[in-house]
Enzyme design. Structure first.
Site, PDB file in Angstrom:
ATOM      1  N   LYS A  90      14.192 -24.960-136.138  1.00 39.61           N
ATOM      2  CA  LYS A  90      13.288 -26.039-135.723  1.00 39.61           C
ATOM      3  C   LYS A  90      11.926 -25.862-136.384  1.00 39.61           C
ATOM      4  CE  LYS A  90      15.124 -25.034-131.675  1.00 39.61           C
ATOM      5  NZ  LYS A  90      15.296 -24.599-130.326  1.00 39.61           N
ATOM      6  N   LYS A 132      17.025 -20.010-143.453  1.00 40.41           N
ATOM      7  CA  LYS A 132      17.665 -20.086-142.138  1.00 40.41           C
ATOM      8  C   LYS A 132      17.349 -21.444-141.496  1.00 40.41           C
ATOM      9  CE  LYS A 132      16.461 -19.038-137.647  1.00 40.41           C
ATOM     10  NZ  LYS A 132      16.008 -18.452-136.451  1.00 40.41           N
ATOM     11  N   LYS A 152       6.003 -15.299-137.314  1.00 35.79           N
ATOM     12  CA  LYS A 152       5.201 -16.426-136.832  1.00 35.79           C
ATOM     13  C   LYS A 152       3.748 -16.219-137.236  1.00 35.79           C
ATOM     14  CE  LYS A 152       8.000 -18.572-133.338  1.00 35.79           C
ATOM     15  NZ  LYS A 152       9.014 -17.891-132.551  1.00 35.79           N
TER      16      LYS A 152
HETATM   17  P1  ADP Z   1      15.092 -22.059-133.715  1.00 38.13           P
HETATM   18  O1  ADP Z   1      15.028 -20.968-134.761  1.00 38.13           O
HETATM   19  O2  ADP Z   1      15.526 -23.354-134.279  1.00 38.13           O
HETATM   20  O3  ADP Z   1      13.806 -22.154-132.917  1.00 38.13           O
HETATM   21  P2  ADP Z   1      16.129 -20.741-131.367  1.00 38.13           P
HETATM   22  O4  ADP Z   1      15.259 -19.573-131.666  1.00 38.13           O
HETATM   23  O5  ADP Z   1      15.802 -21.580-130.179  1.00 38.13           O
HETATM   24  O6  ADP Z   1      16.225 -21.639-132.680  1.00 38.13           O
HETATM   25  O7  ADP Z   1      17.627 -20.217-131.255  1.00 38.13           O
HETATM   26  C1  ADP Z   1      18.549 -20.447-130.212  1.00 38.13           C
HETATM   27  C2  ADP Z   1      19.832 -19.692-130.519  1.00 38.13           C
HETATM   28  O8  ADP Z   1      20.391 -20.190-131.745  1.00 38.13           O
HETATM   29  C3  ADP Z   1      19.616 -18.184-130.746  1.00 38.13           C
HETATM   30  O9  ADP Z   1      20.711 -17.456-130.221  1.00 38.13           O
HETATM   31  C4  ADP Z   1      19.566 -18.051-132.234  1.00 38.13           C
HETATM   32  O10 ADP Z   1      19.949 -16.772-132.685  1.00 38.13           O
HETATM   33  C5  ADP Z   1      20.538 -19.128-132.691  1.00 38.13           C
HETATM   34  N1  ADP Z   1      20.163 -19.644-134.002  1.00 38.13           N
HETATM   35  C6  ADP Z   1      19.050 -20.353-134.312  1.00 38.13           C
HETATM   36  N2  ADP Z   1      19.042 -20.689-135.625  1.00 38.13           N
HETATM   37  C7  ADP Z   1      20.171 -20.166-136.154  1.00 38.13           C
HETATM   38  C8  ADP Z   1      20.746 -20.183-137.473  1.00 38.13           C
HETATM   39  N3  ADP Z   1      20.153 -20.800-138.485  1.00 38.13           N
HETATM   40  N4  ADP Z   1      21.917 -19.555-137.656  1.00 38.13           N
HETATM   41  C9  ADP Z   1      22.543 -18.935-136.633  1.00 38.13           C
HETATM   42  N5  ADP Z   1      22.070 -18.887-135.366  1.00 38.13           N
HETATM   43  C10 ADP Z   1      20.893 -19.485-135.129  1.00 38.13           C
END
Ligand code: ADP
Ligand code: TRP
Length: 340
Positions: free
Chosen positions: A208, A205, A126
């Protein structure tokens, strides 16, 4: 996903209310969360304290930030319920309704070295993307460890990006136990899904924060736009294509049966099929797969107090347990006994 061990174990996970849930969240974590409900005692929550660390990046209008976090929390809760979270089986709550977790985070921070946090990928990523880190973002893994340890959880179903946070949680549990000479916290283990790293529409990956998502509850034109916008290479329709290098195929594979996947892979290799055909097949899969959840979401959204009632009931149950752990923790580390 391997079944969890026979004795009823505590399975805990959280998701930040920082935007619409997407296919990465679903195949990386949520699908597992729902499936695990019959395999142990499940506790899932909306991590709104965590989402505060980046709310200023999410909503540029300061006067709208409070409302945005509040709405996102309800939105994520509604999505989970529509996707099959069953409040009769699972404790489901909003993190800030169990404020004891911030007390445990403080206590854990006093046994944790700065060096451990300085190594965290999520913080470094970040900061590298230009997000000005606040102290909350830096100590994010400590609050996450507190979320997990306050219920003395055994298993934490998450995507691959969270594995380092789990390692840090185990370290913090150990530091606490060693510092106070009592085995208060067990070492929790991550449970990875079959798709721990779902690619986004640009091949990075799906996240959001990268603007490369396909949202679970998108439909109609916006859904079509995100699927048709998936990046592919510049080969012509006639060219044979390598399915293992294609984002469309990777996403299609999440929905397809093994036979359908094989059939699609053969079409890639044979040539004569453009990426548009694969994208249309993917669009059909996404639309059909979430049709029931979309309908259920609409039904639940119409029951105005339902989500709030579920979250408050979950918080009441979670809080009683969190308070019991904190009594032990306060006793072990010599803090005053709670009066009343
Ligand atoms: P983001 O990266 O979109 O902000 P979060 O950090 O809120 O998502 O992730 C919520 C859950 O979804 C976590 O357990 C995270 O490991 C999983 N997750 C998020 N993006 C992915 C992805 N591209 N592939 C697999 N798991 C993911
Ligand atoms: N850090 C997790 C994420 O971004 C969310 C989270 C907060 C979490 N606390 C947790 C996940 C405890 C599992 C357990 O996805």
């Amino acid at each position: 996903m391997p079944p969890v061990e026979p004795a009823r174990k505590t399975i805990l996970s959280g998701v930040q209310p920082s935007g619409k849930l997407h296919l990465g969240n679903y195949f990386g974590a949520i699908k597992n969360h729902i499936a695990l409900q019959d395999q142990g005692r499940c506790i899932y929550f909306i991590a709104d304290y965590h989402a505060l660390t980046t709310i200023a990046d999410l909503q540029s209008d300061a006067s709208k930030r409070g409302a945005a976090l509040r709405e996102n929390s309800v939105d994520v809760a509604l999505s989970y319920l529509a996707l099959g979270l069953d409040p009769a089986k699972t404790i489901f709550y909003r993190q800030s309704d169990v404020p004891e977790v911030t007390e445990l985070a403080w206590i854990l921070s006093t046994v944790t070295g700065m060096g451990l946090l300085e190594r965290a990928h999520s913080f470094k990523d970040k900061a590298a993307r230009g997000i000005t880190p606040n102290v909350g973002l830096f100590v994010y893994p400590v609050l996450m460890a507190a979320d997990i340890l306050i219920y003395r959880s055994h298993f934490v179903p998450v995507g691959k990006d969270q594995v380092q946070h789990l390692e840090m949680t185990r370290d913090m549990a150990g530091y606490f136990n060693q510092t106070f000479g009592r085995e208060v916290f067990p070492a929790p283990r991550e449970l990875l899904s079959e798709a721990p790293l779902v690619p986004g529409t640009d091949g990075q990956k799906m996240s959001k924060s990268y603007g490369n998502t396909i949202d679970i509850f998108a439909e109609g034109k916006p859904l079509k736009q995100s699927v048709m916008g998936i990046k592919t290479d510049s080969s012509t329709v006639e060219d044979p294509k390598d399915p293992t290098k294609c984002n469309v195929f990777a996403l299609y594979g999440l929905f397809a049966t093994p036979a359908e996947r094989e059939e699609m892979a053969a079409k890639y290799r044979a040539g004569g099929m453009g990426y548009g055909v694969a994208k249309t097949a993917l669009l059909e899969k996404v639309t059909a797969y979430f049709a029931e959840a979309r309908a259920r979401r609409k039904e639940l959204a119409a029951k105005s107090d339902y989500v709030e009632e579920v979250l408050l009931d979950g918080a009441r149950r979670a809080r009683a347990e969190a308070q019991a752990t904190m009594e032990l923790v306060r006793d072990v580390c010599g803090l005053a006994k709670r009066k009343g």
